[in-house]
Design a protein around this motif. Structure first.
Motif, PDB file in Angstrom:
ATOM      1  N   ILE A   4       0.904  16.090 -51.098  1.00 30.23           N
ATOM      2  CA  ILE A   4       1.366  16.708 -52.411  1.00 30.23           C
ATOM      3  C   ILE A   4       0.503  17.409 -53.431  1.00 30.23           C
ATOM      4  O   ILE A   4       0.779  19.112 -53.662  1.00 30.23           O
ATOM      5  N   ILE A   5      -0.142  17.100 -53.098  1.00 31.34           N
ATOM      6  CA  ILE A   5      -0.959  16.643 -54.871  1.00 31.34           C
ATOM      7  C   ILE A   5      -2.410  17.959 -54.428  1.00 31.34           C
ATOM      8  O   ILE A   5      -2.278  19.510 -55.053  1.00 31.34           O
ATOM      9  N   GLU A   6      -2.385  18.083 -52.891  1.00 28.92           N
ATOM     10  CA  GLU A   6      -3.574  18.785 -52.740  1.00 28.92           C
ATOM     11  C   GLU A   6      -2.178  20.352 -52.391  1.00 28.92           C
ATOM     12  O   GLU A   6      -3.418  21.806 -52.749  1.00 28.92           O
ATOM     13  N   ASN A   7      -1.364  20.674 -51.811  1.00 31.05           N
ATOM     14  CA  ASN A   7      -0.722  21.446 -51.534  1.00 31.05           C
ATOM     15  C   ASN A   7      -0.643  21.953 -52.792  1.00 31.05           C
ATOM     16  O   ASN A   7       0.059  23.921 -53.036  1.00 31.05           O
ATOM     17  N   ILE A   8      -0.325  21.861 -54.352  1.00 26.99           N
ATOM     18  CA  ILE A   8       0.126  22.381 -55.394  1.00 26.99           C
ATOM     19  C   ILE A   8      -1.424  22.639 -56.071  1.00 26.99           C
ATOM     20  O   ILE A   8      -0.926  24.105 -56.206  1.00 26.99           O
ATOM     21  N   CYS A   9      -2.763  22.342 -55.620  1.00 22.81           N
ATOM     22  CA  CYS A   9      -3.188  22.436 -56.252  1.00 22.81           C
ATOM     23  C   CYS A   9      -3.763  24.029 -55.410  1.00 22.81           C
ATOM     24  O   CYS A   9      -4.283  25.032 -55.839  1.00 22.81           O
ATOM     25  N   ILE A  10      -2.988  23.865 -54.303  1.00 21.73           N
ATOM     26  CA  ILE A  10      -3.638  25.296 -53.072  1.00 21.73           C
ATOM     27  C   ILE A  10      -2.795  26.350 -54.206  1.00 21.73           C
ATOM     28  O   ILE A  10      -2.367  27.984 -54.429  1.00 21.73           O
ATOM     29  N   CYS A  14      -4.935  24.932 -59.143  1.00 23.39           N
ATOM     30  CA  CYS A  14      -5.243  24.709 -60.510  1.00 23.39           C
ATOM     31  C   CYS A  14      -6.087  23.055 -59.464  1.00 23.39           C
ATOM     32  O   CYS A  14      -5.818  23.028 -58.078  1.00 23.39           O
ATOM     33  N   LYS A  15      -6.700  22.675 -60.320  1.00 22.01           N
ATOM     34  CA  LYS A  15      -7.269  21.494 -60.445  1.00 22.01           C
ATOM     35  C   LYS A  15      -6.107  19.925 -60.463  1.00 22.01           C
ATOM     36  O   LYS A  15      -5.021  20.674 -60.111  1.00 22.01           O
ATOM     37  N   GLU A  16      -6.846  19.656 -59.153  1.00 24.21           N
ATOM     38  CA  GLU A  16      -5.864  17.942 -59.492  1.00 24.21           C
ATOM     39  C   GLU A  16      -5.490  17.351 -60.912  1.00 24.21           C
ATOM     40  O   GLU A  16      -4.220  17.272 -60.213  1.00 24.21           O
ATOM     41  N   GLN A  17      -6.063  17.723 -61.533  1.00 23.71           N
ATOM     42  CA  GLN A  17      -5.349  16.680 -62.690  1.00 23.71           C
ATOM     43  C   GLN A  17      -3.645  17.291 -63.224  1.00 23.71           C
ATOM     44  O   GLN A  17      -3.254  17.245 -63.899  1.00 23.71           O
ATOM     45  N   GLU A  18      -4.028  19.189 -63.182  1.00 20.19           N
ATOM     46  CA  GLU A  18      -3.342  19.542 -63.413  1.00 20.19           C
ATOM     47  C   GLU A  18      -2.129  19.458 -62.207  1.00 20.19           C
ATOM     48  O   GLU A  18      -1.126  20.166 -63.025  1.00 20.19           O
ATOM     49  N   ALA A  19      -2.268  19.938 -61.152  1.00 17.30           N
ATOM     50  CA  ALA A  19      -1.391  19.479 -60.324  1.00 17.30           C
ATOM     51  C   ALA A  19      -0.658  18.159 -60.546  1.00 17.30           C
ATOM     52  O   ALA A  19       0.789  18.345 -60.253  1.00 17.30           O
ATOM     53  N   GLN A  20      -0.894  17.513 -60.804  1.00 12.64           N
ATOM     54  CA  GLN A  20      -0.636  15.929 -60.976  1.00 12.64           C
ATOM     55  C   GLN A  20       0.732  16.001 -62.227  1.00 12.64           C
ATOM     56  O   GLN A  20       1.368  15.366 -62.382  1.00 12.64           O
ATOM     57  N   GLU A  21       0.067  17.051 -63.616  1.00 13.29           N
ATOM     58  CA  GLU A  21       0.594  16.777 -64.784  1.00 13.29           C
ATOM     59  C   GLU A  21       2.089  17.864 -64.747  1.00 13.29           C
ATOM     60  O   GLU A  21       2.842  17.467 -64.591  1.00 13.29           O
ATOM     61  N   TYR A  22       1.628  18.629 -63.473  1.00 17.33           N
ATOM     62  CA  TYR A  22       2.762  20.022 -62.946  1.00 17.33           C
ATOM     63  C   TYR A  22       3.828  18.555 -62.137  1.00 17.33           C
ATOM     64  O   TYR A  22       5.383  18.616 -62.166  1.00 17.33           O
ATOM     65  N   LEU A  23       3.848  17.892 -61.096  1.00 19.58           N
ATOM     66  CA  LEU A  23       4.866  17.040 -60.638  1.00 19.58           C
ATOM     67  C   LEU A  23       5.132  16.550 -61.638  1.00 19.58           C
ATOM     68  O   LEU A  23       6.563  16.047 -61.403  1.00 19.58           O
ATOM     69  N   GLU A  24       4.640  16.042 -62.321  1.00 20.26           N
ATOM     70  CA  GLU A  24       4.871  14.439 -63.569  1.00 20.26           C
ATOM     71  C   GLU A  24       5.979  14.780 -64.030  1.00 20.26           C
ATOM     72  O   GLU A  24       6.845  14.557 -64.099  1.00 20.26           O
ATOM     73  N   GLU A  45      15.051  21.916 -55.421  1.00 22.21           N
ATOM     74  CA  GLU A  45      15.157  23.437 -55.016  1.00 22.21           C
ATOM     75  C   GLU A  45      14.323  23.869 -55.562  1.00 22.21           C
ATOM     76  O   GLU A  45      13.451  24.176 -55.212  1.00 22.21           O
ATOM     77  N   ASN A  46      14.556  23.669 -56.758  1.00 23.16           N
ATOM     78  CA  ASN A  46      13.816  24.679 -58.224  1.00 23.16           C
ATOM     79  C   ASN A  46      12.468  23.957 -58.109  1.00 23.16           C
ATOM     80  O   ASN A  46      11.827  25.046 -58.385  1.00 23.16           O
ATOM     81  N   ALA A  47      12.726  22.073 -58.265  1.00 25.99           N
ATOM     82  CA  ALA A  47      11.258  21.904 -57.911  1.00 25.99           C
ATOM     83  C   ALA A  47      10.265  22.011 -57.426  1.00 25.99           C
ATOM     84  O   ALA A  47       8.779  22.178 -57.533  1.00 25.99           O
ATOM     85  N   CYS A  48      10.376  22.540 -55.993  1.00 23.03           N
ATOM     86  CA  CYS A  48       9.619  22.629 -54.501  1.00 23.03           C
ATOM     87  C   CYS A  48       9.470  23.866 -55.197  1.00 23.03           C
ATOM     88  O   CYS A  48       8.078  24.113 -54.999  1.00 23.03           O
ATOM     89  N   SER A  49      10.219  24.901 -55.352  1.00 21.81           N
ATOM     90  CA  SER A  49      10.031  26.176 -55.380  1.00 21.81           C
ATOM     91  C   SER A  49       8.576  26.379 -57.430  1.00 21.81           C
ATOM     92  O   SER A  49       7.951  27.389 -57.230  1.00 21.81           O
ATOM     93  N   SER A  50       9.019  25.494 -57.571  1.00 23.91           N
ATOM     94  CA  SER A  50       8.531  25.926 -59.130  1.00 23.91           C
ATOM     95  C   SER A  50       7.193  25.748 -58.830  1.00 23.91           C
ATOM     96  O   SER A  50       5.603  25.746 -59.642  1.00 23.91           O
ATOM     97  N   LEU A  51       6.955  23.985 -58.152  1.00 24.10           N
ATOM     98  CA  LEU A  51       5.523  24.111 -57.456  1.00 24.10           C
ATOM     99  C   LEU A  51       4.900  24.548 -56.432  1.00 24.10           C
ATOM    100  O   LEU A  51       3.945  23.806 -55.952  1.00 24.10           O
TER     101      LEU A  51
END
Length: 67
Positions: A4-10, A14-24, A45-51
Motif C-alpha cells: 500500500i505504501i508503494e502504491n501511495i508513493c506512485i 511522494c517518498k515513503e515517509q510522506e506516504a506513511q504520513e498520508y496513510l496515518e 472510499e474517500n480515503a482510498c480516493s484521496s490516497l
C-alpha cells in the motif's frame, strides 16, 4: 497486490515517509469517525480516493479499523 505504501508513493508522487504520513492521517480520520459511530462506507472510499488507491484497498482499511 503491491504494498500500500508503494502504491501511495506512485499515485501521490511522494517518498515513503510522506506516504506513511498520508496513510496515518487517513487512518486517524477513519478511527475518529468510527469512535463517533459515524463511519460510512463512503468514508473508506474517500480515503482510498484521496490516497490515489483503487477501491480494492477498502478491505485493508476495514481490517485496520477492526484491530
Amino acid at each position: 497486490m503491491r504494498n500500500i505504501i508503494e502504491n501511495i508513493c506512485i499515485s501521490c508522487s511522494c517518498k515513503e515517509q510522506e506516504a506513511q504520513e498520508y496513510l496515518e492521517d487517513e487512518m486517524r480520520n477513519l478511527r475518529d469517525l468510527q469512535s463517533l459511530d459515524d463511519l460510512q462506507e463512503s468514508d473508506i472510499e474517500n480515503a482510498c480516493s484521496s490516497l490515489g488507491l483503487d477501491f480494492d484497498y477498502m478491505e485493508y482499511f476495514i481490517t485496520q479499523l477492526a484491530c
